[in-house]
Design a protein around this motif. Sequence first.
Motif, PDB file in Angstrom:
ATOM      1  N   LYS A 154     -44.183   0.215  82.628  1.00  0.00           N
ATOM      2  CA  LYS A 154     -44.594   0.794  83.909  1.00  0.00           C
ATOM      3  C   LYS A 154     -44.196  -0.097  85.086  1.00  0.00           C
ATOM      4  CE  LYS A 154     -48.450   3.237  81.827  1.00  0.00           C
ATOM      5  NZ  LYS A 154     -48.158   4.611  82.237  1.00  0.00           N
ATOM      6  N   GLY A 155     -43.476  -1.186  84.799  1.00  0.00           N
ATOM      7  CA  GLY A 155     -43.024  -2.076  85.872  1.00  0.00           C
ATOM      8  C   GLY A 155     -44.146  -2.901  86.478  1.00  0.00           C
ATOM      9  N   CYS A 213     -62.787   1.492  71.777  1.00  0.00           N
ATOM     10  CA  CYS A 213     -62.657   1.554  73.233  1.00  0.00           C
ATOM     11  C   CYS A 213     -61.440   2.385  73.610  1.00  0.00           C
ATOM     12  CB  CYS A 213     -62.596   0.117  73.733  1.00  0.00           C
ATOM     13  SG  CYS A 213     -61.311  -0.319  74.821  1.00  0.00           S
ATOM     14  N   PHE A 214     -61.638   3.280  74.554  1.00  0.00           N
ATOM     15  CA  PHE A 214     -60.522   4.080  75.071  1.00  0.00           C
ATOM     16  C   PHE A 214     -59.771   3.222  76.081  1.00  0.00           C
ATOM     17  CE2 PHE A 214     -63.895   7.209  74.091  1.00  0.00           C
ATOM     18  CZ  PHE A 214     -63.205   7.991  73.177  1.00  0.00           C
ATOM     19  N   LEU A 215     -58.450   3.401  76.133  1.00  0.00           N
ATOM     20  CA  LEU A 215     -57.643   2.620  77.072  1.00  0.00           C
ATOM     21  C   LEU A 215     -56.831   3.588  77.922  1.00  0.00           C
ATOM     22  CD1 LEU A 215     -56.583  -0.486  77.533  1.00  0.00           C
ATOM     23  CD2 LEU A 215     -54.557   0.418  76.406  1.00  0.00           C
ATOM     24  N   GLU A 216     -57.344   3.885  79.115  1.00  0.00           N
ATOM     25  CA  GLU A 216     -56.642   4.801  80.012  1.00  0.00           C
ATOM     26  C   GLU A 216     -55.288   4.213  80.385  1.00  0.00           C
ATOM     27  OE1 GLU A 216     -58.141   8.019  80.044  1.00  0.00           O
ATOM     28  OE2 GLU A 216     -57.941   7.912  82.225  1.00  0.00           O
ATOM     29  N   ALA A 217     -54.236   5.028  80.288  1.00  0.00           N
ATOM     30  CA  ALA A 217     -52.898   4.497  80.547  1.00  0.00           C
ATOM     31  C   ALA A 217     -52.217   5.197  81.719  1.00  0.00           C
ATOM     32  CB  ALA A 217     -52.053   4.624  79.287  1.00  0.00           C
ATOM     33  N   GLY A 218     -52.953   6.031  82.457  1.00  0.00           N
ATOM     34  CA  GLY A 218     -52.361   6.749  83.587  1.00  0.00           C
ATOM     35  C   GLY A 218     -51.646   8.006  83.112  1.00  0.00           C
ATOM     36  N   GLY A 219     -51.417   8.935  84.049  1.00  0.00           N
ATOM     37  CA  GLY A 219     -50.691  10.160  83.702  1.00  0.00           C
ATOM     38  C   GLY A 219     -51.429  11.049  82.715  1.00  0.00           C
ATOM     39  N   GLY A 220     -52.768  10.915  82.632  1.00  0.00           N
ATOM     40  CA  GLY A 220     -53.560  11.810  81.778  1.00  0.00           C
ATOM     41  C   GLY A 220     -53.540  11.450  80.303  1.00  0.00           C
ATOM     42  N   VAL A 221     -53.092  10.232  79.960  1.00  0.00           N
ATOM     43  CA  VAL A 221     -53.136   9.821  78.545  1.00  0.00           C
ATOM     44  C   VAL A 221     -53.946   8.537  78.403  1.00  0.00           C
ATOM     45  CG1 VAL A 221     -50.905  10.884  78.003  1.00  0.00           C
ATOM     46  CG2 VAL A 221     -51.003   8.449  78.586  1.00  0.00           C
ATOM     47  N   ALA A 222     -54.483   8.338  77.193  1.00  0.00           N
ATOM     48  CA  ALA A 222     -55.216   7.108  76.885  1.00  0.00           C
ATOM     49  C   ALA A 222     -54.947   6.731  75.435  1.00  0.00           C
ATOM     50  CB  ALA A 222     -56.719   7.317  77.100  1.00  0.00           C
ATOM     51  N   VAL A 246     -45.604   7.461  96.163  1.00  0.00           N
ATOM     52  CA  VAL A 246     -45.403   6.215  96.926  1.00  0.00           C
ATOM     53  C   VAL A 246     -45.143   5.028  95.983  1.00  0.00           C
ATOM     54  CG1 VAL A 246     -46.725   6.899  98.977  1.00  0.00           C
ATOM     55  CG2 VAL A 246     -47.931   5.853  97.036  1.00  0.00           C
ATOM     56  N   ARG A 247     -44.960   5.316  94.701  1.00  0.00           N
ATOM     57  CA  ARG A 247     -44.796   4.226  93.730  1.00  0.00           C
ATOM     58  C   ARG A 247     -43.635   3.304  94.132  1.00  0.00           C
ATOM     59  NH1 ARG A 247     -44.419   0.247  91.369  1.00  0.00           N
ATOM     60  NH2 ARG A 247     -44.424  -0.169  89.121  1.00  0.00           N
ATOM     61  N   HIS A 248     -42.544   3.905  94.676  1.00  0.00           N
ATOM     62  CA  HIS A 248     -41.355   3.109  95.005  1.00  0.00           C
ATOM     63  C   HIS A 248     -41.638   2.097  96.138  1.00  0.00           C
ATOM     64  CE1 HIS A 248     -41.439   6.664  97.581  1.00  0.00           C
ATOM     65  NE2 HIS A 248     -40.843   5.919  98.491  1.00  0.00           N
ATOM     66  N   ASN A 249     -42.734   2.303  96.860  1.00  0.00           N
ATOM     67  CA  ASN A 249     -43.082   1.350  97.941  1.00  0.00           C
ATOM     68  C   ASN A 249     -43.959   0.206  97.443  1.00  0.00           C
ATOM     69  OD1 ASN A 249     -41.798   2.930  99.814  1.00  0.00           O
ATOM     70  ND2 ASN A 249     -43.649   4.085 100.343  1.00  0.00           N
ATOM     71  N   MET A 250     -44.328   0.250  96.153  1.00  0.00           N
ATOM     72  CA  MET A 250     -45.314  -0.714  95.631  1.00  0.00           C
ATOM     73  C   MET A 250     -44.690  -1.664  94.620  1.00  0.00           C
ATOM     74  SD  MET A 250     -48.085   0.599  96.885  1.00  0.00           S
ATOM     75  CE  MET A 250     -48.462   2.174  97.666  1.00  0.00           C
ATOM     76  N   GLU A 279     -50.995   2.569  88.845  1.00  0.00           N
ATOM     77  CA  GLU A 279     -49.562   2.868  88.804  1.00  0.00           C
ATOM     78  C   GLU A 279     -49.358   4.390  88.793  1.00  0.00           C
ATOM     79  OE1 GLU A 279     -45.446   3.137  87.379  1.00  0.00           O
ATOM     80  OE2 GLU A 279     -47.197   3.920  86.336  1.00  0.00           O
ATOM     81  N   GLY A 280     -50.145   5.073  87.950  1.00  0.00           N
ATOM     82  CA  GLY A 280     -50.061   6.536  87.873  1.00  0.00           C
ATOM     83  C   GLY A 280     -50.490   7.193  89.188  1.00  0.00           C
ATOM     84  N   TYR A 281     -51.510   6.611  89.796  1.00  0.00           N
ATOM     85  CA  TYR A 281     -52.021   7.146  91.076  1.00  0.00           C
ATOM     86  C   TYR A 281     -50.922   7.090  92.154  1.00  0.00           C
ATOM     87  CZ  TYR A 281     -54.770   7.046  95.424  1.00  0.00           C
ATOM     88  OH  TYR A 281     -55.255   7.274  96.686  1.00  0.00           O
TER      89      TYR A 281
END
Length: 380
Positions: free
Chosen positions: A209-210, A332-341, A175-179, A167-169
Amino acid sequence: MDEPTIVILGGGVGGVVAANELHAKLKEKARIVVVERNLQQSFQPSYLWVMTGERQPDSISRDIARLDRKGIEVVAGEIESIDTAGKSVTVSGKQIEYDYLIVALGAELDFESIPGLAKAHTYYTLDGAERLAGELKQFKGGQVTIVVAGAPYKCPAAPYEGAMLLEGYFHSRHVRHNMKLAMYTPEPLPMPVGGKTLGENIQEMLAHKGIDFHPEMQLTSAKGGELQFEDGSTAAADLLIVVPPHRAPAVVRDAGLTNDTGWISVDESTLATAHDGVYAIGDVTRIALPDGMALPKAGVFAHGQAEVVARNLAAQILGHAKRETYDGTGYCFLEAGGGVAGMAQGNFYGEPRRITMRSPSPVWHWGKVAYERYWLWKWY
Ligand SMILES: Cc1cc2nc3c(=O)[nH]c(=O)nc-3n(C[C@H](O)[C@H](O)[C@H](O)COP(=O)(O)OP(=O)(O)OC[C@H]3O[C@@H](n4cnc5c(N)ncnc54)[C@H](O)[C@@H]3O)c2cc1C
């Protein structure tokens, strides 16, 4: 008396930690042999970053043959059979005898058990993550569907991390609005072993995050972009990404080491199997928790179990009385996108089991990066 031979099957997380720990304690007092088919070992948590293009395979891989320079024997080859009665294993046609055996063969990915699955993308292998990275670069828009196709699977967090990183990518590429993003899993909620509150936290993160979340959905077919589930419902996917079903490696099943759960049963404190001198650690095992759930398959547990088995074997060989017990603590680390976990942690053997999660922040993301660098430096 000759030095005892300790054979370690598998040079992944559990195998490499056990070998290093045994060598540190025993030096020339034992012959330590690691058998591995794939000498280029890669750090699996980083496959998520290979998918998003933040890592290249070379930067997260190390040559396990380097253990030779420490005095640990590395045998490259396919483990074809394990004979626990005769205390030997056959590797690419050659027999190796052991006094002690540590089975650290991980889990095998089973793409063939569901029709159409083999054609789907996955970041659960290094090749798969690299192929998916190539596909993502040119993917312009549509339905992106992530399916957990069977449980248990390794790293309970990884499907959810994958969804949030994607989602972050897409955001970063504008292009998030196209997905449209959706997730399907046979589990009742994310990371059920972590408890209801943790699962609901992750569900909220997905919703924020929709990302549509569909629990209790068992995939039965994935042919031609159409997904079918056990309850008769269907779903579409322009880009299908799967976590394939897992099973114990064939050589372990053929040796009669598995029980009716399909995995190796071990003593939860010592990791001893029912066979003399044979221990099993990591993803290849199933450890039942007091409420009937199982200890998750994750590197953090393989690592801790390897240390306990290695230290106890070394103590036994050196004639020391002290023994350690494995206590089921993990994080366990949980990557959440946008550089945060986020970061989940707790004692999985605890009664009651209390697993808590620290809120997503850049600190835990950088913690995961630091751990990756440490891991690749420390063991090879
Ligand atoms: C995308 C992803 C993200 C992850 N993230 C995390 C995380 O954040 N935290 C965490 O704790 N865990 C994470 N994990 C899980 C973690 O990588 C595994 O749980 C861990 O590697 C298990 O260690 P192991 O020693 O049991 O098995 P493995 O590390 O898988 O090692 C098994 C080895 O046995 C070898 N082998 C198997 N059969 C044979 C044979 N017949 N002959 C010769 N060799 C053989 C294999 O080649 C392999 O190298 C993640 C996994 C994935 C896929």
